[in-house]
Design a protein around this motif. Structure first.
Motif, PDB file in Angstrom:
ATOM      1  N   SER A  77      40.335  26.965  39.762  1.00  0.00           N
ATOM      2  CA  SER A  77      40.705  27.677  40.989  1.00  0.00           C
ATOM      3  C   SER A  77      40.781  26.733  42.178  1.00  0.00           C
ATOM      4  O   SER A  77      41.677  26.850  43.030  1.00  0.00           O
ATOM      5  CB  SER A  77      39.696  28.799  41.259  1.00  0.00           C
ATOM      6  OG  SER A  77      39.636  29.701  40.178  1.00  0.00           O
ATOM      7  N   ILE A  98      44.022  24.815  41.958  1.00  0.00           N
ATOM      8  CA  ILE A  98      45.149  25.674  42.338  1.00  0.00           C
ATOM      9  C   ILE A  98      45.171  25.886  43.848  1.00  0.00           C
ATOM     10  O   ILE A  98      46.239  25.845  44.492  1.00  0.00           O
ATOM     11  CB  ILE A  98      45.055  27.014  41.581  1.00  0.00           C
ATOM     12  CG1 ILE A  98      45.262  26.785  40.073  1.00  0.00           C
ATOM     13  CG2 ILE A  98      46.073  28.017  42.107  1.00  0.00           C
ATOM     14  CD1 ILE A  98      44.989  28.002  39.222  1.00  0.00           C
ATOM     15  N   GLU A 140      42.682  34.488  45.913  1.00  0.00           N
ATOM     16  CA  GLU A 140      43.877  34.575  45.074  1.00  0.00           C
ATOM     17  C   GLU A 140      43.901  33.449  44.042  1.00  0.00           C
ATOM     18  O   GLU A 140      44.312  33.649  42.885  1.00  0.00           O
ATOM     19  CB  GLU A 140      45.118  34.516  45.961  1.00  0.00           C
ATOM     20  CG  GLU A 140      45.239  35.699  46.917  1.00  0.00           C
ATOM     21  CD  GLU A 140      46.365  35.535  47.915  1.00  0.00           C
ATOM     22  OE1 GLU A 140      46.851  36.561  48.427  1.00  0.00           O
ATOM     23  OE2 GLU A 140      46.766  34.373  48.180  1.00  0.00           O
ATOM     24  N   VAL A 200      44.165  33.489  39.751  1.00  0.00           N
ATOM     25  CA  VAL A 200      45.044  32.669  38.913  1.00  0.00           C
ATOM     26  C   VAL A 200      44.216  31.807  37.962  1.00  0.00           C
ATOM     27  O   VAL A 200      44.535  31.682  36.772  1.00  0.00           O
ATOM     28  CB  VAL A 200      45.955  31.788  39.787  1.00  0.00           C
ATOM     29  CG1 VAL A 200      46.898  30.961  38.909  1.00  0.00           C
ATOM     30  CG2 VAL A 200      46.760  32.644  40.760  1.00  0.00           C
ATOM     31  N   CYS A 216      42.890  33.417  34.682  1.00  0.00           N
ATOM     32  CA  CYS A 216      43.821  33.624  33.560  1.00  0.00           C
ATOM     33  C   CYS A 216      43.749  32.488  32.550  1.00  0.00           C
ATOM     34  O   CYS A 216      43.941  32.719  31.338  1.00  0.00           O
ATOM     35  CB  CYS A 216      45.255  33.755  34.086  1.00  0.00           C
ATOM     36  SG  CYS A 216      45.561  35.201  35.112  1.00  0.00           S
ATOM     37  N   LEU A 223      47.683  36.846  32.035  1.00  0.00           N
ATOM     38  CA  LEU A 223      48.760  36.792  33.027  1.00  0.00           C
ATOM     39  C   LEU A 223      49.392  38.158  33.211  1.00  0.00           C
ATOM     40  O   LEU A 223      49.537  38.651  34.345  1.00  0.00           O
ATOM     41  CB  LEU A 223      49.812  35.764  32.591  1.00  0.00           C
ATOM     42  CG  LEU A 223      51.185  35.871  33.277  1.00  0.00           C
ATOM     43  CD1 LEU A 223      51.076  35.578  34.761  1.00  0.00           C
ATOM     44  CD2 LEU A 223      52.186  34.936  32.609  1.00  0.00           C
ATOM     45  N   THR A 282      47.180  40.713  34.802  1.00  0.00           N
ATOM     46  CA  THR A 282      47.161  40.520  36.254  1.00  0.00           C
ATOM     47  C   THR A 282      48.405  41.101  36.913  1.00  0.00           C
ATOM     48  O   THR A 282      48.310  41.806  37.942  1.00  0.00           O
ATOM     49  CB  THR A 282      47.056  39.016  36.564  1.00  0.00           C
ATOM     50  OG1 THR A 282      45.885  38.486  35.952  1.00  0.00           O
ATOM     51  CG2 THR A 282      47.000  38.782  38.070  1.00  0.00           C
ATOM     52  N   THR A 318      51.212  33.327  40.126  1.00  0.00           N
ATOM     53  CA  THR A 318      50.496  33.451  38.850  1.00  0.00           C
ATOM     54  C   THR A 318      51.430  33.244  37.676  1.00  0.00           C
ATOM     55  O   THR A 318      51.084  32.543  36.710  1.00  0.00           O
ATOM     56  CB  THR A 318      49.833  34.836  38.741  1.00  0.00           C
ATOM     57  OG1 THR A 318      49.026  35.075  39.901  1.00  0.00           O
ATOM     58  CG2 THR A 318      48.964  34.929  37.508  1.00  0.00           C
ATOM     59  N   VAL A 348      50.609  29.862  35.480  1.00  0.00           N
ATOM     60  CA  VAL A 348      50.033  30.110  34.159  1.00  0.00           C
ATOM     61  C   VAL A 348      50.987  29.682  33.055  1.00  0.00           C
ATOM     62  O   VAL A 348      50.592  29.021  32.088  1.00  0.00           O
ATOM     63  CB  VAL A 348      49.649  31.601  34.022  1.00  0.00           C
ATOM     64  CG1 VAL A 348      49.217  31.914  32.584  1.00  0.00           C
ATOM     65  CG2 VAL A 348      48.521  31.943  34.989  1.00  0.00           C
TER      66      VAL A 348
END
Length: 576
Positions: A121, A124, A135, A139, A142, A386, A389, A414, A418
């Motif tokens: 995270s 990202i 957020e 992501v 996943c 994914l 989500t 995402t 992903v």
């Protein structure tokens, strides 16, 4: 009048069946000699068949050009594959494995998954523009679970048997099966926070935490554990009862674990709970006494179904992957995606596994810790989460019935991130073993070639029919066999033999070979190989007390003949 029916169904059957047939012809060569994973090969095949290349597979047409329908197809396909895979992962573990190895699993599934989630995270959050940390947590969740499908390449096959200890293989299988179902808490905590803190929401973090504990931990995790354990135990007892009374045949016995997975995926899907975790728990409970695992250990039905599902799902992934969006999207440029993929694979898992390896008794060496840390693949489970989500954001993070603007942006991020990480993992983890083997083989081959060039050695592979050449080779064979100078010059029978890299013909009727003489090639396929041991054994059979015994040349030396067998059989049958 007959007409061609080039419709989608026929094309899909032809592509899938043709690829699996051709792949099967060289499957041992690719997987056991070149160490290529079937996931990577299938992904490449999916790309070739996809609209980006041959345009034989057309996923958008199958979904009637509706993106939500296509997402639903991919989600359900991933659920089916994961359900079967984690049941088989649970079944292949030894008796009471979750109970006996709970400490190692607790470390990998607790601090291990948490650190993997946070590190991913943070990467990202640092590399994707215009994204909040919450957020980024969604992501990163996943791709937190390791994938049981891709893990097969490092826990099965010749490489795993030679390089990975059995206990280490078991803990990798157990972790990859369990953490797929345990990805829900990491995913839904940020999703609930996003739902309750954005525009048009109640702005109440307490409601988000309450929903996380009640719905995720209570209804999703605990219910799936209890239900999976109950179904697995009942299925075990019923199968025992039927087998003792001879009510079940062999075919139904072998397929029992597969049908159990389908039942759990269907029933848990209807109540909206965690079917993946339920499948893994049911698989462990089903073989808690080790009876079913031992009964099916030598059977190939379950690995065959496993292979068919792996190949099919990665062909589908290759066809539906948004390849063009990796460099045409408006949310993250490609020069940020590439470093993200590299850093996630390097920092997501290896540091935490290396830090904990002394507390995990299956990991005995630092080299093993680095290996287990690196091979934490991202695959089918990431695609599954994914689309979980995307479905949640589309249906629950809305304003006036439409997805919020931040939810739309997060959905796009995402999807791209992903999918890109999955592709990176399939390619890099699929090529790591063959590249490492090649890196070890190349220097050794160069060293052997240089050493051979310096040393005196016979000419390379050639065919000789010259009696003088045969006499020279005979003399060398006498020295190698330790036969002595009085050994008959006619040590070779009247036949064609392959000696190392040299093939000679000791037939007296042979014509002298000259470089300009064009003759029909000798039939070499039936020419047996003679080694120094064969010659020594043959001479000792004539007179064990003398080293100068003549060899009976009236008949060719009869070597052992092998029956046709598969290359991975351990003990090939010998002819009488």
């Amino acid at each position: 009048m007959p007409t061609l029916a080039v419709d989608n169904f026929n094309i899909v059957c032809a592509c899938l069946g043709g690829f699996i047939t051709l792949f099967g012809l060289v499957s041992y060569l690719l997987k056991e000699k070149f160490y290529l994973s079937e996931a990577l090969i299938s992904l490449i095949a999916g790309v070739i068949f996809s609209p980006n290349a041959a345009n034989l597979l057309k996923p958008e047409q199958y979904a009637l050009h509706d993106e939500e329908v296509l997402n639903t197809i991919t989600l359900y396909f991933s659920r089916l594959v994961l359900g079967v895979q984690v049941v088989l992962a649970g079944v292949q573990l030894p008796s009471k494995y979750l109970k006996t190895e709970w400490k190692s699993l607790a470390l990998l599934l607790g601090p291990g998954m948490a650190v993997m989630w946070l590190v991913t995270s943070l990467l990202i959050y640092a590399l994707v523009p215009h994204i909040h940390f919450v957020e980024a947590l969604a992501v990163g969740a996943c791709v937190t679970p390791t994938d049981p499908v891709l893990s097969n390449s490092i826990v099965k096959g010749k490489f795993a048997d030679k390089s990975i200890p059995k206990e280490l293989q078991k803990i990798i299988v157990a972790e990859s099966g369990a953490n797929d179902g345990l990805g829900y808490p990491f995913l839904f905590l940020p999703l609930y926070i996003i739902q309750h803190t954005g525009v048009g929401s109640d702005h109440n973090i307490g409601n988000a935490i309450g929903a996380w504990f009640g719905e995720t931990w209570g209804y999703t995790i605990l219910l799936s554990i209890v239900y999976g354990a109950a179904v697995g135990w009942i299925a075990k007892e019923l199968l025992h009862w039927a087998e003792e009374r001879h009510y079940v045949d062999r075919e139904s016995f072998l397929v029992f674990a597969i049908t159990l997975a389908l039942f759990l995926v269907g029933t848990m899907g209807m109540v909206g709970s965690d079917d993946i975790l339920a499948c893994f728990i049911a698989g462990n409970t089903f073989t808690w006494d080790d009876w079913f695992r031992l009964e099916t250990m030598d059977d190939s039905f379950q690995p065959t179904i496993d292979m068919l599902l792996n190949v099919s799902v990665f062909i589908w992934f290759g066809a539906v992957c948004p390849w063009k969006e990796f460099y045409t999207n408006d949310v993250i440029p490609i020069y940020r995606l590439v470093p993200l993929g590299i850093l996630v694979l390097l920092l997501r898992r290896p540091p935490i596994v290396f830090a904990m390896h002394k507390s995990i008794h299956q990991i005995e060496e630092k080299r093993q810790a680095l290996y287990v840390g690196f091979f934490g693949p991202i695959g089918v489970s990431a695609i599954f989460y994914l689309y979980i989500t995307l479905d949640f954001l589309r249906k629950n993070v809305t304003v006036d019935g439409e997805p919020r603007s931040d939810a739309v942006y997060l959905m796009e991020v995402t999807k791209i991130v992903v999918w890109f990480l999955v592709i990176c993992s399939v390619i890099i983890h699929g090529l790591t073993i063959p590249m490492s083997k090649f890196g070890l083989w190349l220097p050794r081959s160069i060293s052997r070639a240089v050493s051979s060039a310096r040393a005196e050695s016979p000419e390379p592979f050639h065919i000789s029919e010259n009696p003088e050449d045969a006499e020279e080779i005979n003399e060398g064979l006498r020295r190698r066999a330790g036969a002595g100078s009085s050994t008959a010059a006619n040590i070779l029978p009247r036949s064609v033999y392959r000696i190392g890299r040299t093939i000679i013909r000791s037939d007296n009727s042979s014509r002298s070979h000259s470089r300009g003489n064009s003759q029909a090639p000798l039939p070499l396929s039936n020419a047996p190989t003679i080694s120094s041991n064969d010659l020594s054994n043959e001479t000792s059979k004539q007179d064990p007390t003398s080293s100068n015994t003549h060899v009976n040349t009236s008949q060719p030396i009869q070597l052992n003949q092998r029956a046709i067998r598969f290359p991975d059989e351990v003990n090939p049958p010998q002819a009488a």
